[in-house]
Design an enzyme around this catalytic site. Structure first.
Site, PDB file in Angstrom:
ATOM      1  N   GLU A 109      -1.564  -7.907   9.185  1.00 11.43           N
ATOM      2  CA  GLU A 109      -1.569  -8.405   7.816  1.00 11.43           C
ATOM      3  C   GLU A 109      -0.775  -9.711   7.750  1.00 11.43           C
ATOM      4  O   GLU A 109      -1.282 -10.771   8.067  1.00 11.43           O
ATOM      5  CB  GLU A 109      -1.070  -7.317   6.847  1.00 11.43           C
ATOM      6  CG  GLU A 109      -2.040  -6.128   6.831  1.00 11.43           C
ATOM      7  CD  GLU A 109      -1.760  -5.086   5.756  1.00 11.43           C
ATOM      8  OE1 GLU A 109      -0.643  -5.057   5.199  1.00 11.43           O
ATOM      9  OE2 GLU A 109      -2.667  -4.281   5.473  1.00 11.43           O
TER      10      GLU A 109
HETATM   11  C1  HEC Z   1      -4.279  -8.315   4.957  1.00 14.14           C
HETATM   12  C2  HEC Z   1      -4.531  -7.478   3.816  1.00 14.14           C
HETATM   13  C3  HEC Z   1      -3.393  -7.032   2.941  1.00 14.14           C
HETATM   14  C4  HEC Z   1      -2.266  -7.695   2.561  1.00 14.14           C
HETATM   15  C5  HEC Z   1      -1.808  -9.095   2.944  1.00 14.14           C
HETATM   16  C6  HEC Z   1      -1.552  -6.821   1.668  1.00 14.14           C
HETATM   17  N1  HEC Z   1      -2.245  -5.660   1.512  1.00 14.14           N
HETATM   18 FE1  HEC Z   1      -1.761  -4.131   0.280  1.00 14.14          FE
HETATM   19  N2  HEC Z   1      -3.112  -2.969   1.197  1.00 14.14           N
HETATM   20  C7  HEC Z   1      -4.032  -3.388   2.117  1.00 14.14           C
HETATM   21  C8  HEC Z   1      -4.685  -2.239   2.705  1.00 14.14           C
HETATM   22  C9  HEC Z   1      -5.773  -2.282   3.757  1.00 14.14           C
HETATM   23  C10 HEC Z   1      -4.095  -1.109   2.097  1.00 14.14           C
HETATM   24  C11 HEC Z   1      -4.401   0.360   2.426  1.00 14.14           C
HETATM   25  C12 HEC Z   1      -3.688   0.667   3.714  1.00 14.14           C
HETATM   26  C13 HEC Z   1      -3.574   2.150   3.982  1.00 14.14           C
HETATM   27  O1  HEC Z   1      -3.735   2.966   3.067  1.00 14.14           O
HETATM   28  O2  HEC Z   1      -3.285   2.501   5.138  1.00 14.14           O
HETATM   29  C14 HEC Z   1      -3.125  -1.596   1.140  1.00 14.14           C
HETATM   30  C15 HEC Z   1      -2.376  -0.809   0.262  1.00 14.14           C
HETATM   31  C16 HEC Z   1      -1.603  -1.290  -0.779  1.00 14.14           C
HETATM   32  C17 HEC Z   1      -1.071  -0.518  -1.871  1.00 14.14           C
HETATM   33  C18 HEC Z   1      -1.285   0.962  -2.107  1.00 14.14           C
HETATM   34  C19 HEC Z   1      -2.250   1.238  -3.227  1.00 14.14           C
HETATM   35  C20 HEC Z   1      -2.713   2.674  -3.249  1.00 14.14           C
HETATM   36  O3  HEC Z   1      -3.576   2.987  -4.070  1.00 14.14           O
HETATM   37  O4  HEC Z   1      -2.241   3.483  -2.446  1.00 14.14           O
HETATM   38  C21 HEC Z   1      -0.348  -1.378  -2.658  1.00 14.14           C
HETATM   39  C22 HEC Z   1       0.400  -1.048  -3.938  1.00 14.14           C
HETATM   40  C23 HEC Z   1      -0.407  -2.679  -2.030  1.00 14.14           C
HETATM   41  N3  HEC Z   1      -1.211  -2.592  -0.890  1.00 14.14           N
HETATM   42  C24 HEC Z   1       0.268  -3.828  -2.439  1.00 14.14           C
HETATM   43  C25 HEC Z   1       0.478  -4.927  -1.595  1.00 14.14           C
HETATM   44  C26 HEC Z   1       1.541  -5.880  -1.714  1.00 14.14           C
HETATM   45  C27 HEC Z   1       2.607  -5.863  -2.790  1.00 14.14           C
HETATM   46  C28 HEC Z   1       1.391  -6.784  -0.708  1.00 14.14           C
HETATM   47  C29 HEC Z   1       2.268  -7.941  -0.331  1.00 14.14           C
HETATM   48  C30 HEC Z   1       3.646  -7.677  -0.079  1.00 14.14           C
HETATM   49  C31 HEC Z   1       0.208  -6.395   0.019  1.00 14.14           C
HETATM   50  N4  HEC Z   1      -0.293  -5.248  -0.510  1.00 14.14           N
HETATM   51  C32 HEC Z   1      -0.345  -7.121   1.066  1.00 14.14           C
HETATM   52  C33 HEC Z   1      -4.293  -4.706   2.446  1.00 14.14           C
HETATM   53  C34 HEC Z   1      -3.349  -5.732   2.290  1.00 14.14           C
END
Ligand code: HEC
Ligand code: HEC
Ligand code: HEC
Ligand code: HEC
Ligand SMILES: [Ca+2]
Ligand SMILES: [Ca+2]
Lengths: 318, 318
Positions: free
Chosen positions: A122
């Site tokens: 990421e």
């Molecule tokens: C490169 C892609 C990417 C980036 C950059 C990213 N995310 Fe995500 N995010 C994801 C993915 C894929 C998941 C699910 C991962 C898992 O469940 O294992 C996720 C899960 C989440 C969730 C959980 C939501 C749920 O319904 O469970 C939240 C809240 C979230 N991200 C916020 C953020 C925040 C705040 C940042 C920055 C600090 C961020 N993400 C950066 C791809 C990204």
């Protein structure tokens, strides 16, 4: 009918028990009270690609505020165009979930926000110190100090500010919410779908105003073992947090692996895998019509200006 | 002195002739009048990664509204993490330039905006038709029709809307602008720098309120032949458009190849290559202090909501 309902302003009799409008406020952890300055800082951090080693990826890259907190990718694109292992769920309303991530491995938003910066596919920062140093160089120091007091800039406080901002990403006033408050109508198809999901038992898991009971449930689909990898218990094999139906029409593709392109196909699969039921095309269409009434009003966000050093660039790395 | 000046509200005597505050309005082409709806549509398009084949890259990826219309990369990251050949100049105030791109190969913003979507190392769309079809599927049709009339969604009109939005990306009220209007002061160092750039002749090219005379000038630095590749004339070898000094402190790294990390080094090189002069450290510091007074107020932008299909994802490709 809609005019009559709007005047009556009371809950229509056909809305199944338990369903309700999106709550107006979210739970806030005692150790991270929301303040306007903290929310503003969190907004900067959420949108700032300086959180990533390359300077190219922000939270917003995968949870775009302009597209319902998702990227609509099967699996998100991260550092050096690597694809992660799961579909990105929406950041909108995430403040309401009992745990974060499909497998619930982060207890709350503050814990979750520490994941992506350190995740090599990421944002790919090598160490927390590297990230903190970059934020310092960017000029975030004084802003953290204002919010958290002297020497406020830390990895922990970064996560706190982001969590505080995310608690503002709520989507009230979906057509269903207006309907349930007696302020507007939904289509006849949507009403049939509303009854159907209650009758056949979708709402045993997708219950309440959030349309999730916030528990983990087994979903025997795909190869991802889900919560088993978190708890180490074989009993948790293929358990995932029940996904909310809020804005679900706008968060395609579907399921933790993003394998399903359309909402109607996701509904069909849920009925088959979770309830052992084969739905008719008409029923699927009605349920989808109902799910579409759960698309709310996205938060209004003014684009922030990120702190940046004057006269030289930050040291992005690949 | 600053109080006196603020009260007098007249141009201080030490400001060299020709220098002035950023103009309040930009030239608008007769065939693309600005309307609020067009600007709003252009804003959506500017921020929407749906303009790219992968669904991952927007204009804003390289010209971030939160970081002065640039990405602060040496060379920007595009489709599949490819790096382009040049540093990304800012989109802020670009409406004032006589031509677009370092080599001026696009006459105006509307022409420029057609470049990145079709550029294989930027947004990588295979054909204009592919991009238009994706925008149609996303749901942009009715918005284009509202702005451009029936069947309004076209590649041309996309570029027009983006151009109209970019004409709002102006940065007024830099400390220098307030000084020149008699509304505020700048430091003694900045005043010395202001005099210096005039005395040694920087302002023969970086002239007027935009601090560029908007001409092409030879810059014998690096291997990029610049405008020669546009006109095919050897006389244009190493000619580039004179870059504005507006917000230049915030747009590191410097020069068309992004090879220079700091503003002070860029100033030193300019003096040597363009004027055959070796500046003292004190002069460089003064000039940099002056250039920093040209950092204006970034535009305030409300994050748009992109049109998206309900119940299925767009078909991104790699
Ligand atoms: C490169 C892609 C990417 C980036 C950059 C990213 N995310 Fe995500 N995010 C994801 C993915 C894929 C998941 C699910 C991962 C898992 O469940 O294992 C996720 C899960 C989440 C969730 C959980 C939501 C749920 O319904 O469970 C939240 C809240 C979230 N991200 C916020 C953020 C925040 C705040 C940042 C920055 C600090 C961020 N993400 C950066 C791809 C990204
Ligand atoms: C036994 C619990 C349970 C029942 C019953 C159930 N679901 Fe689900 N639902 C889940 C879980 C768990 C997920 C998360 C699946 C995953 O990990 O991909 C989910 C996900 C979904 C999704 C995809 C959400 C997304 O963002 O990808 C939809 C749509 C959905 N359910 C609709 C329904 C419908 C319609 C029914 C009834 C026909 C139903 N569900 C019945 C537990 C359940
Ligand atoms: C992947 C990076 C990337 C993307 C995406 C991108 N640009 Fe650029 N932009 C650049 C680079 C690099 C240049 C300079 C190229 C050159 O001069 O040859 C540039 C030049 C420009 C210029 C000329 C400014 C000047 O001073 O001459 C404008 C205006 C501009 N881009 C606006 C846009 C718009 C509008 C979009 C979306 C339609 C966009 N850019 C997409 C990297 C990008
Ligand atoms: C003969 C014309 C000319 C003169 C004189 C000149 N410049 Fe420039 N300047 C240019 C051109 C052309 C560029 C664009 C260079 C490129 O293509 O990278 C430029 C670029 C710059 C840049 C980098 C802008 C950016 O965004 O990368 C700075 C800073 C600058 N000039 C400062 C100065 C200073 C200070 C002086 C006097 C010491 C000066 N210039 C004298 C023509 C000139
Ligand atoms: Ca999804
Ligand atoms: Ca630059």
């Amino acid at each position: 009918a809609s005019v009559g309902l709007a005047q009556a302003a009371e809950r229509p009799a056909d809305v199944p028990e338990g369903m309700g409008a999106l709550p107006a406020s979210v739970p806030v952890p005692a150790d991270n009270p929301m303040t306007p300055a903290k929310v503003e800082l969190g907004k900067q951090l959420y949108l700032d690609p300086a959180l990533s080693k390359s300077g190219n990826i922000s939270c917003n890259s995968c949870h775009n505020l302009g597209s319902w907190g998702v990227d609509n990718q099967v699996r998100s694109i991260g550092h050096k165009w690597q694809r992660g292992g799961r579909n990105a769920p929406t950041s909108f309303n995430a403040a309401f979930w009992s745990t974060q991530f499909w497998d619930g491995r982060a207890p709350q938003l503050e814990d979750q926000a520490k994941g992506p910066p350190m995740n090599p596919v990421e944002m790919a920062d090598d160490t927390e110190a590297q990230l903190v140093a970059r934020l310092q160089e960017a000029g975030y120091g004084p802003e953290f100090d204002k919010v958290f007091g002297k020497n406020g800039l830390s990895f922990n406080n970064m996560a706190k500010a982001i969590g505080a901002f995310e608690r503002t990403l709520l989507t009230p006033d979906a057509p269903f919410d207006r309907y349930v408050r007696g302020e507007g109508d939904i289509s006849a198809a949507a009403k049939r779908g509303m009854k159907k999901v209650d009758d056949i038992g979708c709402t045993s898991c997708h219950s309440g105003p959030l349309f999730t009971n916030n528990t983990f449930q087994q979903f025997n689909y795909g190869t991802d073992t889900g919560r088993e990898a978190v708890t180490g218990k074989h009993d948790d094999d293929h358990y995932f947090r029940v996904q909310s139906w809020r804005n679900v029409a706008m968060t395609a593709p579907y399921f933790h692996d993003g394998s399903v392109k359309t909402l109607s196909e996701a509904v069909r699969i849920m009925a088959r895998v979770q309830l052992g039921t084969k739905l008719s095309d008409a029923d699927v269409a009605d349920i989808v019509a109902f799910l579409k009434t759960l698309t709310g009003t996205p938060p209004s966000v003014t684009y922030p200006v990120f702190p940046r050093p004057a006269g030289h660039a930050l040291n992005w790395m690949d």
